[in-house]
Design a protein around this motif. Structure first.
Motif, mmCIF file in Angstrom:
data_model
loop_
_atom_site.group_PDB
_atom_site.id
_atom_site.type_symbol
_atom_site.label_atom_id
_atom_site.label_comp_id
_atom_site.label_asym_id
_atom_site.label_seq_id
_atom_site.Cartn_x
_atom_site.Cartn_y
_atom_site.Cartn_z
ATOM 1 N N LEU A 117 4.178 49.146 9.980
ATOM 2 C CA LEU A 117 3.054 48.433 8.950
ATOM 3 C C LEU A 117 3.338 47.057 10.551
ATOM 4 C CD1 LEU A 117 1.353 47.215 6.649
ATOM 5 C CD2 LEU A 117 3.561 45.679 5.707
ATOM 6 N N TYR A 118 3.733 46.548 11.113
ATOM 7 C CA TYR A 118 3.564 45.330 11.937
ATOM 8 C C TYR A 118 2.191 46.313 12.847
ATOM 9 C CZ TYR A 118 4.300 42.784 15.759
ATOM 10 O OH TYR A 118 3.590 41.814 16.659
ATOM 11 N N GLU A 119 2.740 47.314 13.698
ATOM 12 C CA GLU A 119 2.726 47.827 14.951
ATOM 13 C C GLU A 119 0.593 48.029 14.409
ATOM 14 O OE1 GLU A 119 1.137 49.197 18.798
ATOM 15 O OE2 GLU A 119 2.741 47.565 17.633
ATOM 16 N N ALA A 120 0.479 48.654 13.117
ATOM 17 C CA ALA A 120 -1.203 49.242 12.725
ATOM 18 C C ALA A 120 -1.603 48.441 12.455
ATOM 19 C CB ALA A 120 -0.583 49.853 11.046
ATOM 20 N N ALA A 121 -1.278 47.046 11.538
ATOM 21 C CA ALA A 121 -2.018 45.758 11.827
ATOM 22 C C ALA A 121 -2.379 44.899 12.856
ATOM 23 C CB ALA A 121 -1.125 44.540 10.776
ATOM 24 N N PHE A 122 -1.099 45.654 14.123
ATOM 25 C CA PHE A 122 -1.904 45.217 15.284
ATOM 26 C C PHE A 122 -2.787 45.421 16.129
ATOM 27 C CE2 PHE A 122 -0.695 43.785 19.488
ATOM 28 C CZ PHE A 122 -0.673 42.542 19.707
ATOM 29 N N ARG A 123 -2.857 46.566 15.969
ATOM 30 C CA ARG A 123 -3.396 47.309 16.271
ATOM 31 C C ARG A 123 -4.906 47.125 15.852
ATOM 32 N NH1 ARG A 123 -0.989 53.358 17.519
ATOM 33 N NH2 ARG A 123 1.075 52.623 18.851
ATOM 34 N N LYS A 124 -5.174 47.342 14.569
ATOM 35 C CA LYS A 124 -6.207 46.531 13.794
ATOM 36 C C LYS A 124 -7.166 45.504 14.092
ATOM 37 C CE LYS A 124 -8.312 46.816 9.451
ATOM 38 N NZ LYS A 124 -8.130 47.028 7.693
ATOM 39 N N TYR A 125 -5.963 44.416 14.136
ATOM 40 C CA TYR A 125 -7.043 43.213 14.117
ATOM 41 C C TYR A 125 -6.630 42.091 15.460
ATOM 42 C CZ TYR A 125 -6.737 43.278 9.131
ATOM 43 O OH TYR A 125 -6.906 43.398 7.489
ATOM 44 N N HIS A 126 -5.936 43.397 16.282
ATOM 45 C CA HIS A 126 -6.312 42.941 18.068
ATOM 46 C C HIS A 126 -7.256 43.810 18.763
ATOM 47 C CE1 HIS A 126 -2.887 39.550 18.188
ATOM 48 N NE2 HIS A 126 -2.456 39.752 17.194
ATOM 49 N N GLY A 127 -7.890 44.822 17.543
ATOM 50 C CA GLY A 127 -9.024 45.623 18.313
ATOM 51 C C GLY A 127 -8.532 47.206 19.456
ATOM 52 N N LEU A 128 -6.753 47.093 19.377
ATOM 53 C CA LEU A 128 -6.756 48.047 19.976
ATOM 54 C C LEU A 128 -7.069 49.927 19.349
ATOM 55 C CD1 LEU A 128 -3.065 47.103 20.965
ATOM 56 C CD2 LEU A 128 -5.388 46.578 21.705
ATOM 57 N N GLY A 129 -6.847 49.558 17.944
ATOM 58 C CA GLY A 129 -7.468 51.329 17.787
ATOM 59 C C GLY A 129 -5.933 51.582 17.791
ATOM 60 N N ASP A 130 -6.466 53.324 16.873
ATOM 61 C CA ASP A 130 -5.325 54.143 16.826
ATOM 62 C C ASP A 130 -4.442 53.337 15.232
ATOM 63 O OD1 ASP A 130 -6.532 55.815 18.389
ATOM 64 O OD2 ASP A 130 -5.354 54.730 20.358
ATOM 65 N N TYR A 131 -4.361 52.979 14.089
ATOM 66 C CA TYR A 131 -3.666 52.219 13.404
ATOM 67 C C TYR A 131 -3.722 52.988 12.143
ATOM 68 C CZ TYR A 131 -8.397 50.646 11.888
ATOM 69 O OH TYR A 131 -9.615 50.089 11.549
ATOM 70 N N GLU A 132 -4.543 54.388 12.174
ATOM 71 C CA GLU A 132 -4.823 55.010 10.766
ATOM 72 C C GLU A 132 -3.289 55.091 10.146
ATOM 73 O OE1 GLU A 132 -7.270 54.523 12.991
ATOM 74 O OE2 GLU A 132 -9.200 54.348 11.415
ATOM 75 N N GLU A 133 -2.917 55.859 10.888
ATOM 76 C CA GLU A 133 -2.043 56.918 11.493
ATOM 77 C C GLU A 133 -0.211 56.261 10.834
ATOM 78 O OE1 GLU A 133 0.457 60.202 10.854
ATOM 79 O OE2 GLU A 133 -1.491 60.050 10.215
ATOM 80 N N LEU A 134 -0.511 54.676 11.467
ATOM 81 C CA LEU A 134 0.989 53.907 11.198
ATOM 82 C C LEU A 134 0.846 53.161 9.794
ATOM 83 C CD1 LEU A 134 1.045 52.612 15.095
ATOM 84 C CD2 LEU A 134 2.664 54.170 14.464
ATOM 85 N N TYR A 135 -0.668 53.316 9.198
ATOM 86 C CA TYR A 135 -0.447 52.689 7.713
ATOM 87 C C TYR A 135 0.125 53.648 6.821
ATOM 88 C CZ TYR A 135 -2.943 48.176 8.693
ATOM 89 O OH TYR A 135 -3.481 47.034 8.883
ATOM 90 N N ARG A 136 -0.532 54.608 7.829
ATOM 91 C CA ARG A 136 0.304 55.924 6.582
ATOM 92 C C ARG A 136 1.239 56.012 7.246
ATOM 93 N NH1 ARG A 136 -2.293 57.866 3.164
ATOM 94 N NH2 ARG A 136 -4.556 58.359 4.146
ATOM 95 N N GLU A 137 2.028 56.016 8.416
ATOM 96 C CA GLU A 137 3.927 56.619 8.353
ATOM 97 C C GLU A 137 4.027 55.340 7.907
ATOM 98 O OE1 GLU A 137 5.833 58.464 10.214
ATOM 99 O OE2 GLU A 137 3.980 59.303 11.405
ATOM 100 N N CYS A 138 4.027 54.102 7.400
ATOM 101 C CA CYS A 138 4.720 53.420 5.849
ATOM 102 C C CYS A 138 4.178 53.460 5.212
ATOM 103 C CB CYS A 138 3.742 51.698 6.686
ATOM 104 S SG CYS A 138 4.180 50.600 4.972
ATOM 105 N N ALA A 139 3.233 53.619 4.858
ATOM 106 C CA ALA A 139 3.031 54.174 3.213
ATOM 107 C C ALA A 139 4.321 55.064 2.787
ATOM 108 C CB ALA A 139 1.721 54.630 2.772
ATOM 109 N N ASP A 140 4.337 56.794 3.841
ATOM 110 C CA ASP A 140 5.221 57.916 3.408
ATOM 111 C C ASP A 140 7.094 56.915 3.335
ATOM 112 O OD1 ASP A 140 2.678 59.130 3.317
ATOM 113 O OD2 ASP A 140 2.796 59.841 5.510
#
Length: 557
Positions: A206-229
């Motif tokens: 969740l941390y890394e997904a949000a950091f990538r999204k809101y800091h504009g780094l991209g490649d975050y969707e799969e990490l949100y999925r990993e968190c949810a799983d």
């Protein structure tokens, strides 16, 4: 004389000959590499040494570096008063020592005799802690060098450059996934197990997904999925549930003052404290906390009807007396800050004593909102350094909040998801449910520097309220790129002092501003956020010795 010299020489030769076959023996009173790592027991002994990395009782200052608390001493990081350190700063040789020790194990465990399951269980513990250590490094510095071998002073790899945080996080995921696969589903109290590792994975992803999204780094969707799983695996296990005794007026408060969390189903993993073995000082420190909840945080609590104060038709205006205000609000507020309905201390005969008005002595509380979470009225817990209340390392409530946020970010959060997550927490305290179609717009939603959907605003509000004081708020601010929150003047102010309340004090000397709010820092009414504060700088000594580490983090060049 010649006779004695010859005799001495013969004796020396004989002594050497008798000891020659013993010169390659290893010390019997200490561990040596050559005599260790022989079996699963050796591996377990080595792995046990890392449990001290897990957090224990953090005291009242766990969230001082945030928008939620106001410490007596201004936080130098939040006021952008820090400079690049000459050395240390989290990057010294000692700061990498745990990673070296973990890699030392990983390079040597293969010679141990035992079943594959026995061996992998201990490797899983070590790889969990390597993920733990590297996750901390990434949060602090962003890009860091990844090492999977133990280095020596002459190792060329000491001078390699930094690997990208995405590359490092890939290795972190490999470690935590190995831990999840090979740790047992249950373990003795205070020991790592599969679901503790899954909880940590959900937090990291969740941390890394949000950091990538809101800091504009991209490649975050799969990490949100990993968190949810990861969250789903915990939820579907059936092992955990939200603690309640059907006392919404006290269950949230009582959750954090328990002697034994081993049978509490909200506890995924506790830090265990026992008399004469391991104790802490939470209750005593909370009495004299030198901090307090900020006015900004106080205003986040909803009304008892589930609506913000700005739109609730039943709210009206703020009550003159704090106790009257609390009955209008989310019950967690009255179970979090000191007030006349919350026992402060039990007398010798068991009679509870209460504080009729909020403490305004800055040694005890800076803001008037004296946080009582983790504070027990039991006088046994007030003895200096002798408290035995267990504390949470991982709590099921966090899993539910992680899941709700991840699903909302993925666009998959509906009423059924909220009923499994946020509304479980609200049920504990008798609050109305949150609906996916949020039925209001709050003009006082926090200013993150960008707009959110109403649902995400409310999930973030729920997280702030439920996890207050648990040491997670700074990470939330960083990953959301929400430093703008710290520019709100109310993050440095305390309670509103009405004339009625002022008259209750024998000698009221605290400064209040033009709106009646307690002022904690008379010489600091504003602060300006600088984006460089999302990451720490590398120390001058390290970048000078190793130019491969340059450039430094943004804003610290």
């Amino acid at each position: 004389m010649k006779k004695y010299i010859k005799l001495a020489a013969v004796c020396c030769v004989g002594l050497f000959a008798s000891c020659e076959d013993k010169l390659d023996l290893y010390p019997e009173d200490s561990i040596s590499e050559e005599t260790f790592f022989n079996n699963a027991t050796d591996l377990e002994l080595f792995a046990n040494g890392f449990y001290g990395l897990l957090p224990g009782a953090q005291g009242p200052g766990a969230d001082d570096q945030s928008d939620c608390f106001v410490n007596e001493k201004p936080n130098t990081w939040l006021f952008n008063l820090e400079t690049i350190p000459t050395s240390g700063g989290g990057w010294s040789s000692g700061d990498w020592g745990n990673i070296r020790s973990l890699n030392f194990f990983m390079q040597r465990y293969q010679k141990a005799k035992g079943t594959e399951e026995e061996i992998n269980r201990q490797v899983a513990v070590v790889r969990f802690f390597r993920a733990w250590e590297y996750y901390y490094k990434v949060r602090r510095f962003g890009d860091v060098p990844w090492y999977d071998t133990d280095l020596n002073v002459d190792s060329e790899e000491l001078y390699k450059g930094r690997d990208s945080r995405k590359e490092v996080f890939k290795h972190i995921l490999e470690d935590i996934d190995f831990a999840i696969e090979h740790l047992p589903s249950s373990a003795s109290v205070g020991r790592l197990h599969k679901y503790a590792a899954l909880t940590y994975k959900s937090r990291m992803c969740l941390y890394e997904a949000a950091f990538r999204k809101y800091h504009g780094l991209g490649d975050y969707e799969e990490l949100y999925r990993e968190c949810a799983d990861a969250c789903e695996a915990i939820m579907e296990s059936g092992k955990y549930e939200i603690y309640t005794n059907n006392h919404p007026e006290s269950d949230y408060y009582n959750l954090f003052i328990q002697e034994d969390l081993s049978s509490n189903r909200e506890c995924i993993m506790p830090r265990v404290y026992e008399t004469e073995l391991l104790t802490h000082n939470n209750t005593r420190q909370l009495e004299e906390s030198y901090t307090g909840m900020s006015r900004a945080m106080f205003e986040q609590y909803l009304c008892a009807d589930g609506l913000p104060t700005s739109v609730s038709p039943t709210y009206g205006s703020e009550a003159d007396m704090p106790a009257d205000e609390l009955v209008k609000r989310d019950p967690r507020l009255a179970q979090t800050i000191d007030n006349p309905s919350l026992a402060f201390k039990l007398q010798g005969d068991g009679t509870p004593s209460y504080n009729e008005v909020p403490s305004i002595d800055t040694k005890y509380c800076t803001t008037g909102y004296h946080v009582m979470k983790y504070h027990s009225p039991d006088p046994k817990q007030w003895n200096i350094g002798l408290s035995t209340l267990d504390v949470f390392i991982f709590r099921y409530a966090e899993v539910l909040l992680n899941y709700a946020e991840a699903k909302a970010e993925l666009g998959e959060c509906d009423d059924s998801i909220l009923d499994m997550t946020v509304n479980k927490l609200r049920d504990r305290v008798g609050m109305p449910h949150l609906a996916a179609a949020v039925g209001f717009t709050d003009p006082n939603w926090p200013d993150y520097g960008y707009e959110l959907t109403p649902l995400l605003y409310e999930i973030r509000r729920e997280r702030a309220v439920e996890l207050l004081g648990e040491g997670l708020r700074w990470d939330d601010i960083v990953r959301w790129k929400a430093g703008k929150l710290l520019e709100n003047p109310k993050t440095m102010l305390g309670m509103k002092v009405s004339d009625t309340l002022r008259d209750k004090y024998d000698n009221f000397t605290r400064e209040v501003n033009e709106n009646g709010y307690l002022v904690v820092y008379p010489d600091k009414s504003t602060r300006k956020w600088d984006d460089k504060l999302y990451l720490h700088p590398l120390p001058i000594e390290e970048t000078t010795m190793n130019p491969n580490l340059l450039p430094n983090n943004p804003g610290w060049e």
